[in-house]
Design a protein around this motif. Structure first.
Motif, PDB file in Angstrom:
ATOM      1  N   VAL A 484       0.841  -1.203   0.000  1.00 22.91           N
ATOM      2  CA  VAL A 484       0.000   0.000   0.000  1.00 22.91           C
ATOM      3  C   VAL A 484       0.871   1.247   0.000  1.00 22.91           C
ATOM      4  O   VAL A 484       1.643   1.479   0.931  1.00 22.91           O
ATOM      5  CB  VAL A 484      -0.935   0.026   1.230  1.00 22.91           C
ATOM      6  CG1 VAL A 484      -1.849   1.252   1.155  1.00 22.91           C
ATOM      7  CG2 VAL A 484      -1.760  -1.263   1.301  1.00 22.91           C
ATOM      8  N   HIS A 485       0.747   2.052  -1.060  1.00 25.97           N
ATOM      9  CA  HIS A 485       1.545   3.265  -1.215  1.00 25.97           C
ATOM     10  C   HIS A 485       0.636   4.492  -1.131  1.00 25.97           C
ATOM     11  O   HIS A 485      -0.550   4.433  -1.468  1.00 25.97           O
ATOM     12  CB  HIS A 485       2.285   3.259  -2.550  1.00 25.97           C
ATOM     13  CG  HIS A 485       3.002   1.966  -2.814  1.00 25.97           C
ATOM     14  ND1 HIS A 485       3.938   1.462  -1.962  1.00 25.97           N
ATOM     15  CD2 HIS A 485       2.903   1.075  -3.836  1.00 25.97           C
ATOM     16  CE1 HIS A 485       4.408   0.314  -2.433  1.00 25.97           C
ATOM     17  NE2 HIS A 485       3.779   0.055  -3.577  1.00 25.97           N
ATOM     18  N   THR A 486       1.208   5.587  -0.703  1.00 23.54           N
ATOM     19  CA  THR A 486       0.453   6.830  -0.562  1.00 23.54           C
ATOM     20  C   THR A 486       0.841   7.812  -1.655  1.00 23.54           C
ATOM     21  O   THR A 486       2.030   8.037  -1.903  1.00 23.54           O
ATOM     22  CB  THR A 486       0.713   7.479   0.814  1.00 23.54           C
ATOM     23  OG1 THR A 486       0.279   6.581   1.835  1.00 23.54           O
ATOM     24  CG2 THR A 486      -0.050   8.791   0.957  1.00 23.54           C
ATOM     25  N   TYR A 487      -0.181   8.420  -2.273  1.00 24.73           N
ATOM     26  CA  TYR A 487       0.019   9.388  -3.344  1.00 24.73           C
ATOM     27  C   TYR A 487      -0.621  10.716  -2.937  1.00 24.73           C
ATOM     28  O   TYR A 487      -1.812  10.928  -3.155  1.00 24.73           O
ATOM     29  CB  TYR A 487      -0.585   8.860  -4.643  1.00 24.73           C
ATOM     30  CG  TYR A 487      -0.008   7.526  -5.019  1.00 24.73           C
ATOM     31  CD1 TYR A 487       1.251   7.433  -5.582  1.00 24.73           C
ATOM     32  CD2 TYR A 487      -0.715   6.357  -4.752  1.00 24.73           C
ATOM     33  CE1 TYR A 487       1.798   6.202  -5.899  1.00 24.73           C
ATOM     34  CE2 TYR A 487      -0.172   5.121  -5.061  1.00 24.73           C
ATOM     35  CZ  TYR A 487       1.091   5.047  -5.636  1.00 24.73           C
ATOM     36  OH  TYR A 487       1.638   3.835  -5.931  1.00 24.73           O
ATOM     37  N   PRO A 488       0.149  11.593  -2.310  1.00 25.69           N
ATOM     38  CA  PRO A 488      -0.418  12.876  -1.868  1.00 25.69           C
ATOM     39  C   PRO A 488      -0.606  13.846  -3.031  1.00 25.69           C
ATOM     40  O   PRO A 488       0.209  13.903  -3.961  1.00 25.69           O
ATOM     41  CB  PRO A 488       0.635  13.414  -0.887  1.00 25.69           C
ATOM     42  CG  PRO A 488       1.587  12.275  -0.633  1.00 25.69           C
ATOM     43  CD  PRO A 488       1.529  11.421  -1.855  1.00 25.69           C
ATOM     44  N   VAL A 489      -1.697  14.616  -2.958  1.00 28.99           N
ATOM     45  CA  VAL A 489      -1.945  15.720  -3.888  1.00 28.99           C
ATOM     46  C   VAL A 489      -1.773  17.009  -3.093  1.00 28.99           C
ATOM     47  O   VAL A 489      -2.578  17.306  -2.207  1.00 28.99           O
ATOM     48  CB  VAL A 489      -3.358  15.638  -4.502  1.00 28.99           C
ATOM     49  CG1 VAL A 489      -3.603  16.844  -5.416  1.00 28.99           C
ATOM     50  CG2 VAL A 489      -3.532  14.341  -5.274  1.00 28.99           C
ATOM     51  N   HIS A 490      -0.723  17.752  -3.400  1.00 30.33           N
ATOM     52  CA  HIS A 490      -0.447  19.009  -2.693  1.00 30.33           C
ATOM     53  C   HIS A 490      -1.318  20.107  -3.281  1.00 30.33           C
ATOM     54  O   HIS A 490      -1.412  20.270  -4.497  1.00 30.33           O
ATOM     55  CB  HIS A 490       1.029  19.372  -2.834  1.00 30.33           C
ATOM     56  CG  HIS A 490       1.358  20.727  -2.306  1.00 30.33           C
ATOM     57  ND1 HIS A 490       1.527  21.823  -3.128  1.00 30.33           N
ATOM     58  CD2 HIS A 490       1.529  21.166  -1.039  1.00 30.33           C
ATOM     59  CE1 HIS A 490       1.800  22.879  -2.386  1.00 30.33           C
ATOM     60  NE2 HIS A 490       1.802  22.510  -1.112  1.00 30.33           N
ATOM     61  N   PHE A 491      -1.949  20.877  -2.390  1.00 32.10           N
ATOM     62  CA  PHE A 491      -2.915  21.879  -2.828  1.00 32.10           C
ATOM     63  C   PHE A 491      -2.871  23.030  -1.836  1.00 32.10           C
ATOM     64  O   PHE A 491      -2.720  22.827  -0.622  1.00 32.10           O
ATOM     65  CB  PHE A 491      -4.316  21.230  -2.860  1.00 32.10           C
ATOM     66  CG  PHE A 491      -5.388  22.025  -3.542  1.00 32.10           C
ATOM     67  CD1 PHE A 491      -5.169  22.643  -4.767  1.00 32.10           C
ATOM     68  CD2 PHE A 491      -6.651  22.142  -2.972  1.00 32.10           C
ATOM     69  CE1 PHE A 491      -6.178  23.351  -5.401  1.00 32.10           C
ATOM     70  CE2 PHE A 491      -7.668  22.840  -3.593  1.00 32.10           C
ATOM     71  CZ  PHE A 491      -7.424  23.451  -4.818  1.00 32.10           C
ATOM     72  N   GLY A 492      -2.997  24.242  -2.321  1.00 34.22           N
ATOM     73  CA  GLY A 492      -3.073  25.403  -1.436  1.00 34.22           C
ATOM     74  C   GLY A 492      -1.852  25.566  -0.562  1.00 34.22           C
ATOM     75  O   GLY A 492      -0.710  25.555  -1.038  1.00 34.22           O
ATOM     76  N   GLU A 493      -2.078  25.673   0.770  1.00 32.52           N
ATOM     77  CA  GLU A 493      -0.996  25.962   1.711  1.00 32.52           C
ATOM     78  C   GLU A 493      -0.459  24.696   2.371  1.00 32.52           C
ATOM     79  O   GLU A 493       0.217  24.769   3.416  1.00 32.52           O
ATOM     80  CB  GLU A 493      -1.493  26.923   2.800  1.00 32.52           C
ATOM     81  CG  GLU A 493      -1.838  28.313   2.301  1.00 32.52           C
ATOM     82  CD  GLU A 493      -3.187  28.354   1.583  1.00 32.52           C
ATOM     83  OE1 GLU A 493      -4.140  27.689   2.068  1.00 32.52           O
ATOM     84  OE2 GLU A 493      -3.272  29.018   0.539  1.00 32.52           O
ATOM     85  N   ALA A 494      -0.716  23.550   1.827  1.00 33.91           N
ATOM     86  CA  ALA A 494      -0.224  22.300   2.418  1.00 33.91           C
ATOM     87  C   ALA A 494       1.294  22.281   2.457  1.00 33.91           C
ATOM     88  O   ALA A 494       1.970  22.936   1.651  1.00 33.91           O
ATOM     89  CB  ALA A 494      -0.747  21.106   1.623  1.00 33.91           C
ATOM     90  N   ASP A 495       1.837  21.517   3.387  1.00 35.81           N
ATOM     91  CA  ASP A 495       3.292  21.389   3.562  1.00 35.81           C
ATOM     92  C   ASP A 495       3.825  20.389   2.536  1.00 35.81           C
ATOM     93  O   ASP A 495       3.746  19.170   2.735  1.00 35.81           O
ATOM     94  CB  ASP A 495       3.582  20.924   4.988  1.00 35.81           C
ATOM     95  CG  ASP A 495       5.074  20.898   5.303  1.00 35.81           C
ATOM     96  OD1 ASP A 495       5.878  20.875   4.365  1.00 35.81           O
ATOM     97  OD2 ASP A 495       5.415  20.885   6.508  1.00 35.81           O
ATOM     98  N   ALA A 496       4.353  20.911   1.434  1.00 32.60           N
ATOM     99  CA  ALA A 496       4.814  20.041   0.347  1.00 32.60           C
ATOM    100  C   ALA A 496       5.934  19.127   0.799  1.00 32.60           C
ATOM    101  O   ALA A 496       5.989  17.947   0.409  1.00 32.60           O
ATOM    102  CB  ALA A 496       5.271  20.886  -0.843  1.00 32.60           C
TER     103      ALA A 496
END
Length: 531
Positions: A484-496
């Motif tokens: 199980v892998h995680t694929y984050p979508v960075h948006f707005g002010e999120a901590d890239a």
């Protein structure tokens, strides 16, 4: 004196016999040929070949899956002066060329005929596809979209074992990449074929078995992906109640050129006779009428259905690792469990307004609202299990649906459309919850592919810290961590930086929607199914 005269007479007779005898009186030369099963249709022409050239082809038919390694072994052996086959005649040698470049580079190769991998549609499938795309030539994207919705149920030979199946898979993947060139590793890092492959109902280890299964079980599939020549033979052979409509996708096809390869350089003279005979205009016409394949000589006029234009010829991958990755992504068509995606969606207060509108539009696009080619390949598909987790300062709601039709997609849209925003952003609590859900899914069905997509527009300010998430993640089973892998979508002010660390830790990849300068919908399409 009498003895001398008799000896002279015998010598003169033998000399005259040798001088008068032609090539046709000699024993025919024999070439032992490693052959693909798609060449058996030319058996009626081999007697003519022997009669007119003096060369007999002794055909050794092997399944496509076996010819590559056999060919490599034969090429290596003949290079050392041995080997049982002196030539090879296949539908395609592209996979062999990729996997055994050193051996392939030294072999003489002559194309003998042409046939693209295309699609045959039963009447119901043809009506449905043309109704959705009236007045236009169908594309691989149209076919993938119809497969994802359950409209198209197709048969295709196993791409791991047959040249036709592999060519079809390359064609679809190349069209999905949309680059116009040969597939690169980046083009298959995100699986764009899951919707397409969900429509596969019949598979086989050979083209002949595929055709038999398709004709023997007419209710199982309403489309067939194989060589154009196979479809034309079915249409004219009386095995079907009604002819198939042949679709040559407008975004291109992969073309088989049925090469004859010389394995033993010592048999060059016989090989030259064979290829010269095969490429005569008169013989090319016979091949066209016997095998229903297009002539390789441009001087030979095509007949009947073969006059239809082919459009673009799609490139085959030029790297073996790209091909292996593509095959690995597609998996075993006979044993497949639909995937599950766990979407962790930020419903904190900062998502109100335009950002939430973008998120809902992204889910609408994945549900079929996006009519573009990339949208068709990335959409939700039949059988897929989708879990939506809404979170703010804590997990607000979890809902799982299995896609069977529009009703399930509407249920998913309703979950995303709800309000109930949180007053904080518990990113790592949500991700920990996502791994609990994924672990439970794997425990129920170990064969299911499960991935996590995490979308947030803010920094973590509630719930557990990143370090605590990592501690809990490392305590999970090795099977869960590997699968199980995680694929984050960075948006707005999120901590890239934090999202990228989480992706790296879990074997996934982050997509930065803001940095791309594109919509959230485009980011979701890119991240969907990534490896």
């Amino acid at each position: 004196m009498l003895t001398l005269c008799l000896a002279l007479a015998v010598t003169l007779t033998l000399s005259l016999t040798a001088a008068c005898s032609g090539a046709g009186d000699e024993d025919p030369t024999t070439l032992r040929v490693l052959a693909g099963p798609d060449l058996a249709v030319l058996e009626p022409l081999l007697d003519e070949l022997r009669s007119e050239t003096g060369v007999e082809l002794k055909m050794d038919y092997r399944a496509d899956a076996d010819t590559g390694e056999e060919l490599a072994a034969a090429g290596a052996s003949t290079a050392k002066g041995g080997g049982g086959h002196e030539a090879a005649w296949l539908s395609t040698d592209r996979s062999f060329q990729l996997r055994h470049k050193d051996i392939a580079r030294g072999l003489l190769r002559t194309p003998t005929m042409l046939s693209p991998v295309v699609v045959g549609l039963r009447a119901d499938a043809a009506r449905a596809l043309h109704a959705k795309s009236p007045g236009t030539q169908l594309s691989w994207a149209d076919l993938a979209d119809a497969a994802a919705t359950g409209t198209l149920r197709f048969g295709m030979a196993d791409p791991r074992r047959t040249g036709t199946g592999l060519a079809a898979l390359v064609g679809v993947a190349t069209a999905a990449a949309g680059t116009g060139g040969a597939l690169r590793e980046d083009d298959v890092s995100c699986d764009r074929l899951r919707g397409f492959r969900s429509g596969q109902r019949i598979t086989a280890a050979s083209t002949r078995d595929l055709l038999d299964d398709f004709t023997d079980h007419p209710g199982r599939a309403n489309a067939l992906i194989t060589y154009e020549s196979d479809l034309l033979a079915l249409d004219s052979g009386g095995r079907l109640k009604e002819e198939l409509e042949i679709v040559r996708p407008k975004d291109g096809t992969v073309l088989a050129d049925f090469p004859l390869l010389l394995l033993d350089p010592g048999r060059r003279a016989a090989y030259d006779k064979v290829v010269q005979w095969l490429r005569q205009d008169s013989v090319q016409r016979k091949i066209m009428r016997t095998a229903l394949r297009r002539p390789v000589n441009p001087s030979v006029a095509r007949e009947g259905e073969l006059r239809a234009p082919l459009g673009n010829a799609l490139y085959f991958p030029d790297r073996p690792d790209v091909l292996e990755r593509l095959l690995d992504d597609y998996g075993d068509p006979a044993h497949r469990v639909a995937d599950q995606v766990v979407f962790l969606l930020d419903f904190s207060g900062s998502m109100r307004g335009q950002r939430m509108a973008e998120l809902r539009e992204a889910f609408a696009d994945l549900s079929g609202a996006d009519s573009s080619a990339t949208g068709a390949f990335a959409r939700f598909y039949q059988g897929e299990r989708l879990t939506v987790v809404r979170f703010g300062g804590r997990v607000l709601e979890e809902r799982t649906v299995t896609v069977r039709g529009q009703r399930d997609l509407r249920t998913l849209a309703d979950v995303v459309a709800r309000g109930g925003y949180g007053d904080a952003t518990a990113v790592w609590t949500a991700l920990d919850h996502g791994y609990r859900t994924a672990s439970a899914a794997l425990a129920d069905e170990p064969e299911r592919s499960v991935s996590i997509v995490l979308m947030t527009d803010g920094e973590n300010n509630a719930g557990i810290a990143y370090e605590e998430f990592v501690r809990r993640y490392e305590a999970r089973s090795a099977g869960t961590r590997a699968a199980v892998h995680t694929y984050p979508v960075h948006f707005g002010e999120a901590d890239a930086g934090a999202l990228r660390r989480a992706a790296d830790r879990t074997g996934g990849r982050m997509v930065d929607a803001d940095a791309r300068g594109s919509s959230l919908s485009e980011a979701f399409k890119e991240i969907r199914g990534c490896r």
